[in-house]
Design a protein around this motif. Structure first.
Motif, PDB file in Angstrom:
ATOM      1  N   TYR A  73      53.101  38.658  90.087  1.00  0.00           N
ATOM      2  CA  TYR A  73      51.873  39.239  89.555  1.00  0.00           C
ATOM      3  C   TYR A  73      51.631  38.804  88.112  1.00  0.00           C
ATOM      4  O   TYR A  73      52.569  38.707  87.308  1.00  0.00           O
ATOM      5  CB  TYR A  73      51.926  40.768  89.619  1.00  0.00           C
ATOM      6  N   ASP A  74      50.378  38.546  87.811  1.00  0.00           N
ATOM      7  CA  ASP A  74      49.993  38.233  86.434  1.00  0.00           C
ATOM      8  C   ASP A  74      49.830  39.511  85.614  1.00  0.00           C
ATOM      9  O   ASP A  74      50.169  39.537  84.428  1.00  0.00           O
ATOM     10  CB  ASP A  74      48.670  37.454  86.421  1.00  0.00           C
ATOM     11  N   TRP A  75      49.274  40.537  86.246  1.00  0.00           N
ATOM     12  CA  TRP A  75      49.006  41.809  85.582  1.00  0.00           C
ATOM     13  C   TRP A  75      49.552  42.965  86.412  1.00  0.00           C
ATOM     14  O   TRP A  75      49.550  42.906  87.642  1.00  0.00           O
ATOM     15  CB  TRP A  75      47.495  42.040  85.440  1.00  0.00           C
ATOM     16  N   VAL A  76      49.970  44.027  85.706  1.00  0.00           N
ATOM     17  CA  VAL A  76      50.234  45.321  86.335  1.00  0.00           C
ATOM     18  C   VAL A  76      49.395  46.337  85.562  1.00  0.00           C
ATOM     19  O   VAL A  76      49.446  46.395  84.330  1.00  0.00           O
ATOM     20  CB  VAL A  76      51.717  45.714  86.292  1.00  0.00           C
ATOM     21  N   VAL A  77      48.596  47.126  86.299  1.00  0.00           N
ATOM     22  CA  VAL A  77      47.660  48.059  85.681  1.00  0.00           C
ATOM     23  C   VAL A  77      48.080  49.493  86.009  1.00  0.00           C
ATOM     24  O   VAL A  77      48.155  49.868  87.181  1.00  0.00           O
ATOM     25  CB  VAL A  77      46.221  47.814  86.173  1.00  0.00           C
ATOM     26  N   PHE A  78      48.342  50.274  84.974  1.00  0.00           N
ATOM     27  CA  PHE A  78      48.760  51.670  85.160  1.00  0.00           C
ATOM     28  C   PHE A  78      47.649  52.609  84.715  1.00  0.00           C
ATOM     29  O   PHE A  78      47.078  52.452  83.638  1.00  0.00           O
ATOM     30  CB  PHE A  78      50.026  51.958  84.351  1.00  0.00           C
ATOM     31  N   THR A  79      47.367  53.603  85.539  1.00  0.00           N
ATOM     32  CA  THR A  79      46.286  54.544  85.247  1.00  0.00           C
ATOM     33  C   THR A  79      46.785  55.967  84.989  1.00  0.00           C
ATOM     34  O   THR A  79      45.977  56.886  84.903  1.00  0.00           O
ATOM     35  CB  THR A  79      45.280  54.566  86.412  1.00  0.00           C
ATOM     36  N   SER A  80      48.087  56.144  84.835  1.00  0.00           N
ATOM     37  CA  SER A  80      48.620  57.470  84.494  1.00  0.00           C
ATOM     38  C   SER A  80      50.065  57.356  84.059  1.00  0.00           C
ATOM     39  O   SER A  80      50.768  56.389  84.397  1.00  0.00           O
ATOM     40  CB  SER A  80      48.537  58.426  85.694  1.00  0.00           C
ATOM     41  N   VAL A  81      50.498  58.355  83.305  1.00  0.00           N
ATOM     42  CA  VAL A  81      51.906  58.465  82.940  1.00  0.00           C
ATOM     43  C   VAL A  81      52.758  58.607  84.202  1.00  0.00           C
ATOM     44  O   VAL A  81      53.847  58.024  84.310  1.00  0.00           O
ATOM     45  CB  VAL A  81      52.118  59.675  82.007  1.00  0.00           C
ATOM     46  N   ASN A  82      52.266  59.379  85.168  1.00  0.00           N
ATOM     47  CA  ASN A  82      53.009  59.577  86.411  1.00  0.00           C
ATOM     48  C   ASN A  82      53.254  58.264  87.136  1.00  0.00           C
ATOM     49  O   ASN A  82      54.323  58.053  87.723  1.00  0.00           O
ATOM     50  CB  ASN A  82      52.244  60.536  87.328  1.00  0.00           C
ATOM     51  N   GLY A  83      52.253  57.379  87.111  1.00  0.00           N
ATOM     52  CA  GLY A  83      52.410  56.083  87.752  1.00  0.00           C
ATOM     53  C   GLY A  83      53.492  55.258  87.097  1.00  0.00           C
ATOM     54  O   GLY A  83      54.286  54.586  87.774  1.00  0.00           O
ATOM     55  N   VAL A  84      53.541  55.290  85.775  1.00  0.00           N
ATOM     56  CA  VAL A  84      54.582  54.549  85.045  1.00  0.00           C
ATOM     57  C   VAL A  84      55.961  55.086  85.396  1.00  0.00           C
ATOM     58  O   VAL A  84      56.886  54.320  85.706  1.00  0.00           O
ATOM     59  CB  VAL A  84      54.348  54.648  83.526  1.00  0.00           C
ATOM     60  N   ARG A  85      56.108  56.401  85.378  1.00  0.00           N
ATOM     61  CA  ARG A  85      57.415  57.000  85.648  1.00  0.00           C
ATOM     62  C   ARG A  85      57.883  56.729  87.073  1.00  0.00           C
ATOM     63  O   ARG A  85      59.050  56.399  87.305  1.00  0.00           O
ATOM     64  CB  ARG A  85      57.350  58.506  85.386  1.00  0.00           C
ATOM     65  N   ALA A  86      56.961  56.874  88.026  1.00  0.00           N
ATOM     66  CA  ALA A  86      57.330  56.639  89.425  1.00  0.00           C
ATOM     67  C   ALA A  86      57.697  55.184  89.647  1.00  0.00           C
ATOM     68  O   ALA A  86      58.666  54.881  90.364  1.00  0.00           O
ATOM     69  CB  ALA A  86      56.163  57.037  90.336  1.00  0.00           C
ATOM     70  N   PHE A  87      56.941  54.286  89.038  1.00  0.00           N
ATOM     71  CA  PHE A  87      57.226  52.857  89.184  1.00  0.00           C
ATOM     72  C   PHE A  87      58.579  52.515  88.559  1.00  0.00           C
ATOM     73  O   PHE A  87      59.378  51.780  89.146  1.00  0.00           O
ATOM     74  CB  PHE A  87      56.121  52.034  88.530  1.00  0.00           C
ATOM     75  N   ALA A  88      58.846  53.057  87.380  1.00  0.00           N
ATOM     76  CA  ALA A  88      60.108  52.790  86.699  1.00  0.00           C
ATOM     77  C   ALA A  88      61.296  53.305  87.511  1.00  0.00           C
ATOM     78  O   ALA A  88      62.357  52.663  87.570  1.00  0.00           O
ATOM     79  CB  ALA A  88      60.098  53.417  85.310  1.00  0.00           C
ATOM     80  N   ASP A  89      61.132  54.458  88.149  1.00  0.00           N
ATOM     81  CA  ASP A  89      62.203  55.013  88.982  1.00  0.00           C
ATOM     82  C   ASP A  89      62.544  54.086  90.140  1.00  0.00           C
ATOM     83  O   ASP A  89      63.719  53.844  90.442  1.00  0.00           O
ATOM     84  CB  ASP A  89      61.794  56.386  89.522  1.00  0.00           C
ATOM     85  N   ARG A  90      61.512  53.558  90.810  1.00  0.00           N
ATOM     86  CA  ARG A  90      61.767  52.665  91.941  1.00  0.00           C
ATOM     87  C   ARG A  90      62.264  51.305  91.473  1.00  0.00           C
ATOM     88  O   ARG A  90      63.037  50.641  92.175  1.00  0.00           O
ATOM     89  CB  ARG A  90      60.498  52.500  92.784  1.00  0.00           C
ATOM     90  N   LEU A  91      61.833  50.886  90.306  1.00  0.00           N
ATOM     91  CA  LEU A  91      62.338  49.648  89.725  1.00  0.00           C
ATOM     92  C   LEU A  91      63.844  49.765  89.511  1.00  0.00           C
ATOM     93  O   LEU A  91      64.622  48.862  89.852  1.00  0.00           O
ATOM     94  CB  LEU A  91      61.628  49.385  88.393  1.00  0.00           C
ATOM     95  N   SER A  92      64.263  50.911  88.976  1.00  0.00           N
ATOM     96  CA  SER A  92      65.688  51.154  88.755  1.00  0.00           C
ATOM     97  C   SER A  92      66.438  51.247  90.075  1.00  0.00           C
ATOM     98  O   SER A  92      67.555  50.712  90.220  1.00  0.00           O
ATOM     99  CB  SER A  92      65.861  52.451  87.959  1.00  0.00           C
ATOM    100  N   ALA A  93      65.834  51.898  91.073  1.00  0.00           N
ATOM    101  CA  ALA A  93      66.472  52.032  92.388  1.00  0.00           C
ATOM    102  C   ALA A  93      66.688  50.673  93.045  1.00  0.00           C
ATOM    103  O   ALA A  93      67.634  50.485  93.817  1.00  0.00           O
ATOM    104  CB  ALA A  93      65.624  52.922  93.296  1.00  0.00           C
TER     105      ALA A  93
END
Length: 294
Positions: A73-93
């Motif tokens: 991906y060239d871009w990742v677009v986040f529209t909420s704090v919740n989206g960032v946290r959930a994405f980071a959790d799965r990234l770590s998993a």
């Protein structure tokens, strides 16, 4: 010295502009702390009645697949704090370091989302002037032909994905978390029916819809639920939330000029400015110091 022997002072409406006001906060409890604190600092009694809760996905297949090809991906677009946290959790998993996310161009819908990304070590390439999906579509540059990932709530509006596709981007939209009905609103019907609240605040379209649903589930007809909410001042964060409230039949008393917690507090203060007398007597020890600027 007051007549009852206590040390009291005259507190102006400027110092505590929300003194004695009871303000319903429907924002998810995990995101409401700063709003509750600001309201309390200005003299209000915040009434926490979260309409929604954030929950993990029941199936991570699509999100994990998107993370596995994150480098494409060239871009990742986040529209909420919740989206960032959930994405980071799965990234770590998945055993991936946040650096792989930070290597992409990143867009954030507003300052709170940007701050969450900065906490991961990411540089945010784009934040719109106004914090709504439509502003991202209008203002972001250099996206034609780019692959863009949108990790979002499961019930997110389609305006962002549709608009970015219209700008020539290749969009993958994936749910990063669920927005679910909270079970913490049981006290709201009683508060509204007994005129025990002065205003109700809404921070998203989902808080509007789920608040109405919660009142209906308490045993009222939908029309009666709307009438009950219209007994108090309805304050919305931004035009999208206000539009949803109006479509649902609510009389919107105030809409924020800026789509942040600070903006919401300013709108509530402006709404009640001068509604009561100029002064109130309070024990000075109860007032405290450091009232936040509005």
């Amino acid at each position: 010295m007051s007549s009852d022997g206590t040390n009291a002072t005259r507190v102006t409406a400027t110092e505590l502009p929300l003194l004695g006001r009871r303000i319903v906060v429907t924002r998810p409890r995990e995101q409401a702390a700063s709003l509750v604190r600001r309201l309390r600092e200005l003299g209000a009694e915040p009434l926490e009645c979260p309409a929604i809760s954030v929950a993990p996905l029941q199936d991570f297949t699509e999100l994990d697949a998107a993370i596995s090809r994150l480098e494409s991906y060239d871009w990742v677009v986040f529209t909420s704090v919740n989206g960032v946290r959930a994405f980071a959790d799965r990234l770590s998993a998945a055993g991936k370091d946040a650096a792989v996310l930070c290597a992409r161009k990143i867009a954030a819908i507003g300052p709170a989302t940007q701050a969450e990304l900065l906490s991961l070590g990411c540089t945010v390439a784009f934040v719109p002037d106004t914090y709504v999906a439509e502003a991202i579509v209008e203002q972001i540059e250099g996206i034609e032909g780019c692959r863009m990932l949108l990790p979002r709530a499961d019930i997110a509006r389609q305006a962002l994905a549709t608009g970015l596709r219209g700008r020539g981007a290749q969009i993958d939209e994936v749910a990063a978390y669920r927005t679910v009905h909270s079970d913490a609103m049981s006290s709201l019907p009683a508060l509204l029916s007994t005129d025990s609240a002065d205003a109700v605040t809404f921070t998203s379209s989902s808080t509007v819809r789920y608040t109405i649903e919660s009142i209906v589930e308490s045993g009222l007809e939908r029309g009666d639920a709307i009438k009950m909410l219209n007994r108090v001042a309805v304050v919305c964060i931004g035009p999208i939330t206000a539009s949803t409230a109006t479509e649902c039949g609510l009389n919107v008393a105030a809409v924020t000029d800026e789509y942040t917690t600070d903006g919401l507090v300013k709108a509530v203060v402006a709404l009640f400015a001068g509604a009561d007398g100029e002064t109130t007597t309070r024990d000075t020890a109860a007032i405290g110091k450091g009232i936040a600027d509005v």
